[in-house]
Enzyme design. Structure first.
Site, PDB file in Angstrom:
ATOM      1  N   GLU A  83       3.643  -2.755 -16.452  1.00  0.00           N
ATOM      2  CA  GLU A  83       4.847  -2.364 -16.755  1.00  0.00           C
ATOM      3  C   GLU A  83       5.514  -1.329 -16.065  1.00  0.00           C
ATOM      4  O   GLU A  83       6.186  -0.523 -16.142  1.00  0.00           O
ATOM      5  CB  GLU A  83       4.761  -1.634 -18.324  1.00  0.00           C
ATOM      6  CG  GLU A  83       3.770  -0.793 -18.625  1.00  0.00           C
ATOM      7  CD  GLU A  83       3.641  -0.304 -19.881  1.00  0.00           C
ATOM      8  OE1 GLU A  83       4.499   0.608 -20.149  1.00  0.00           O
ATOM      9  OE2 GLU A  83       2.685  -0.421 -20.719  1.00  0.00           O
ATOM     10  N   CYS A 120       1.868  -2.321 -22.869  1.00  0.00           N
ATOM     11  CA  CYS A 120       0.222  -2.175 -22.679  1.00  0.00           C
ATOM     12  C   CYS A 120      -0.375  -3.537 -23.115  1.00  0.00           C
ATOM     13  O   CYS A 120      -1.561  -3.935 -22.762  1.00  0.00           O
ATOM     14  CB  CYS A 120      -0.671  -1.038 -23.266  1.00  0.00           C
ATOM     15  SG  CYS A 120       0.070   0.424 -22.678  1.00  0.00           S
ATOM     16  N   HIS A 244      -7.311  -0.353 -27.396  1.00  0.00           N
ATOM     17  CA  HIS A 244      -6.287   0.157 -26.431  1.00  0.00           C
ATOM     18  C   HIS A 244      -6.156   1.577 -26.245  1.00  0.00           C
ATOM     19  O   HIS A 244      -6.344   2.141 -27.417  1.00  0.00           O
ATOM     20  CB  HIS A 244      -4.934  -0.334 -26.565  1.00  0.00           C
ATOM     21  CG  HIS A 244      -3.800   0.324 -25.807  1.00  0.00           C
ATOM     22  ND1 HIS A 244      -3.870   0.481 -24.591  1.00  0.00           N
ATOM     23  CD2 HIS A 244      -2.697   1.293 -26.089  1.00  0.00           C
ATOM     24  CE1 HIS A 244      -2.871   1.440 -24.000  1.00  0.00           C
ATOM     25  NE2 HIS A 244      -2.372   1.783 -25.039  1.00  0.00           N
TER      26      HIS A 244
END
Ligand code: HMG
Length: 445
Positions: A83, A120, A244
Site C-alpha cells: 500500500e 494490509c 495482523h
C-alpha cells in the site's frame, strides 16, 4: 489433493531503527510506557536513503531464490502486495523483476506479474491468488513468488507515528511446501469502512480509535464465517495464532475477545466455570447494553485466569517478538507474525511439525480473513536459515534529528538530500530517477 502452501520465506527489514522509549518518547513529550506497555512496541524499522519498497522486496526475493537454488524459469508468477506504491500504472513487481534480472542470466518474461491492493490484507490475498493458480493447474510446475513490502509511514505527529515500520517478506508458494500448507476452509468479514485510507495521498488519514473497533468487528465476522465453512476454532488446537499486528497491543485485545468467542460451549468454558462463571447468554438479558456489559466483565475476568495467560504466552506472545522491534509492516505484518512464532518454536526446541496455525489477516477499509495452516516437515530447516534477528540487531540507531531527516527523505512532498547512515553491501539500492520519472536500481556488490 496435493498440499499447497509456503515453501520458503525470507524477511528484509529497513536498515534504520527509531527507538521509541529512548528517542521518540522524550522528543514527543510522552511517557515511554505508552509505547512499550500500551502499544507493546519498542522500536520502528525505517528505510535508509537508498532503500524503498522495491529494494526491500528485491533483496528478500533474491535471498530466497538463492537459498532455494531457484532460477527465473522456476517462477511463473510474481505478485507484490503493497500500500506504498509510487506508481498508479506500472506495478512494483515489474521493478522487482528488473532488479532480479540484473543478477540472473535468465529473465522473468514468462512470469505473470501483478500488484495487489487492499490495505494490509493484500499480502494474504496474494497468497490466495497463488494458491488458486496452482490448484487450477495453471502453474506448469512453477512456483509463485509473493512479496509483501511496505514503508508504513504516517504524517509527523499523527497518533499512528509510533507504529511506523518498513520491511518486506518474500514467500515462495508451491506444491508440497516445506513450511506450511494452507487449508481450503476460509472465513471472511468485509464491509465498506472509512477508518484508514490514502485518497491520492502518501500518508494515511486515520481514525485511530475507530480503526481498532473495525479491526475487532471484521475479525469476529471472519471467525464466524470460518466456523460456518467447517473450520476448527478451538483455541487449544493451535501451535500459534498469528494475527495482523499493527502493534502488539491490538493483538492483545483481539486475542482476549477471540478466545472468549471460541471457548463458548467448549470444555474450557466448563473448566473455568467454578472460577469465573459461565459466559453470559444474550437470551438472559432484556437489553443489549446489559448483555454487552456482562460480556465485557466476563472477558476481563477470563483474560486474568492462569488458563488464559498460559494459552496467550504459548500461542500468541511468540508471534509478537519481531513486531515489537520493527513496528507495522502493513502487508507483511501477519507474515512476520507467522515467522516470529516459528522462530520462537525453533529456539525453544518445540515439536510443532504437523500442528496447525490459525492465521488472522486484516486490512483497513475493511476486511479480515481467517484460514488454517499445517506446519510441514521442512519448517525447521527453512526457519533456521532466516537472519531477521541479526538484521534487527545490526540496524543503525537514529537520533531524533536524523529521524526527522529520514522521514523527509521518504516523504514524496519534501525536498531533502542527506547521506545514508549505512552502506549497501551485496544488495539492491535505489539509484535515482530515469527520463520518464521511473525509479532506477543497481545491485551493489
Ligand atoms: P493514541 O490515541 O495516541 O494512544 O494512539 P492511546 O492514548 O490510546 O494509548 C495507547 C494505549 O497505551 C492505551 O491502551 C493506553 O491506555 C496505553 P488501551 O487502553 O488501548 O489498552 N497507555 C499507557 N500504558 C502504559 N503506560 C503509559 C501509557 N499511556 C498510555 N504511560 C492509536 C493509539 C491506535 C489510535 C494510534 O496508534 C493509531 O492511530 N494507530 C494507527 C492505526 C492503527 O494502527 N489501528 C489499528 C487497527 S487498524 C489496522 O490494523 C490496519 C492498519 O494496519 C492499516 C492497514 O490495514 O493498511 C493500521
Amino acid at each position: 489433493m496435493t498440499d499447497v502452501g509456503i515453501d520458503g520465506i525470507e524477511v528484509w527489514t529497513g536498515k534504520l531503527q527509531l527507538d521509541l522509549a529512548e528517542t521518540f518518547a522524550p522528543a514527543q513529550g510522552e511517557e515511554p510506557g505508552k509505547f512499550t506497555k500500551g502499544l507493546g512496541l519498542y522500536a520502528s524499522s525505517l528505510p535508509d536513503v537508498y532503500e524503498d519498497i522495491v529494494t526491500m522486496a528485491a533483496n528478500a526475493s533474491h535471498d530466497l531464490m538463492e537459498r532455494k537454488g531457484l532460477e527465473p524459469e522456476d517462477i511463473g508468477r510474481i505478485d507484490v502486495a503493497t500500500e506504498s506504491a509510487f506508481d498508479h500504472s506500472k506495478p512494483v513487481s515489474t521493478y522487482v523483476a528488473g532488479c532480479l534480472e540484473q543478477v540472473y542470466d535468465d529473465d522473468f518474461h514468462h512470469a505473470n506479474k501483478g500488484e495487489r491492493k487492499f490495505a494490509c490484507i493484500s499480502g494474504t490475498q496474494a497468497l490466495d491468488d497463488a494458491y488458486n493458480w496452482i490448484r487450477a493447474g495453471r502453474n506448469r510446475d512453477r512456483a509463485a513468488l509473493v512479496i509483501a513490502t511496505d514503508t508504513a509511514l504516517y504524517a509527523r505527529d499523527d497518533p499512528g507515528e509510533a507504529t511506523q515500520g518498513a520491511g518486506a517478506v518474500a514467500m515462495l508458494i508451491d506444491e508440497d511446501p516445506d513450511v506450511v500448507a494452507f487449508s481450503t476452509e476460509q472465513g471472511y468479514g468485509s464491509a465498506d469502512e472509512t477508518d484508514f485510507l490514502k485518497p491520492n495521498q502518501q500518508f494515511p488519514s486515520v481514525d485511530g480509535k475507530r480503526s481498532v473497533q473495525v479491526y475487532l468487528a471484521r475479525m469476529r465476522e471472519a471467525l464466524e464465517d470460518f466456523e460456518a465453512a467447517g473450520g476448527d476454532t478451538h483455541p487449544d488446537n493451535f501451535a500459534f495464532i498469528p494475527f495482523h499486528t499493527p502493534f502488539p497491543g491490538m493483538v492483545r485485545k483481539a486475542a482476549g475477545l477471540g478466545y472468549r468467542h471460541c471457548i463458548r460451549g467448549t470444555d474450557v468454558e466448563e473448566q473455568l466455570a467454578d472460577e469465573i462463571g459461565r459466559q453470559p447468554r444474550k437470551e438472559a438479558f432484556d437489553g443489549e447494553d446489559e448483555y454487552f456489559e456482562a460480556i465485557k466483565e466476563y472477558t476481563d475476568s477470563l483474560t486474568e485466569t492462569d488458563h488464559y495467560l498460559d494459552w496467550y504466552e504459548r500461542t500468541v506472545d511468540p508471534t509478537l517478538d519481531i513486531s515489537r522491534e520493527v513496528g507495522n509492516w502493513y502487508t507483511g505484518s501477519v507474515h512476520i507474525a507467522r515467522v516470529s512464532g516459528l522462530i520462537r518454536a525453533l529456539d525453544e526446541g518445540w515439536d510443532i511439525t504437523g500442528k496447525e496455525l490459525l492465521v488472522g489477516s486484516y486490512g483497513s477499509g475493511a476486511q479480515a480473513e481467517i484460514h488454517a495452516e499445517t506446519i510441514q516437515d521442512g519448517w525447521e530447516e527453512e526457519i533456521s536459515a532466516l537472519t531477521i534477528n541479526e538484521q534487527i540487531d545490526a540496524r543503525y540507531d537514529l537520533s531524533f534529528d536524523e529521524y526527522e531527516e529520514i522521514h523527509d527523505v521518504h516523504n514524496h512532498d519534501a525536498e531533502t538530500d542527506i547521506e545514508p547512515r549505512t552502506t549497501p553491501d551485496g544488495e539492491f539500492a535505489f539509484d535515482g530517477w530515469g527520463r520518464m520519472g521511473e525509479r532506477k536500481y543497481t545491485y551493489v556488490e
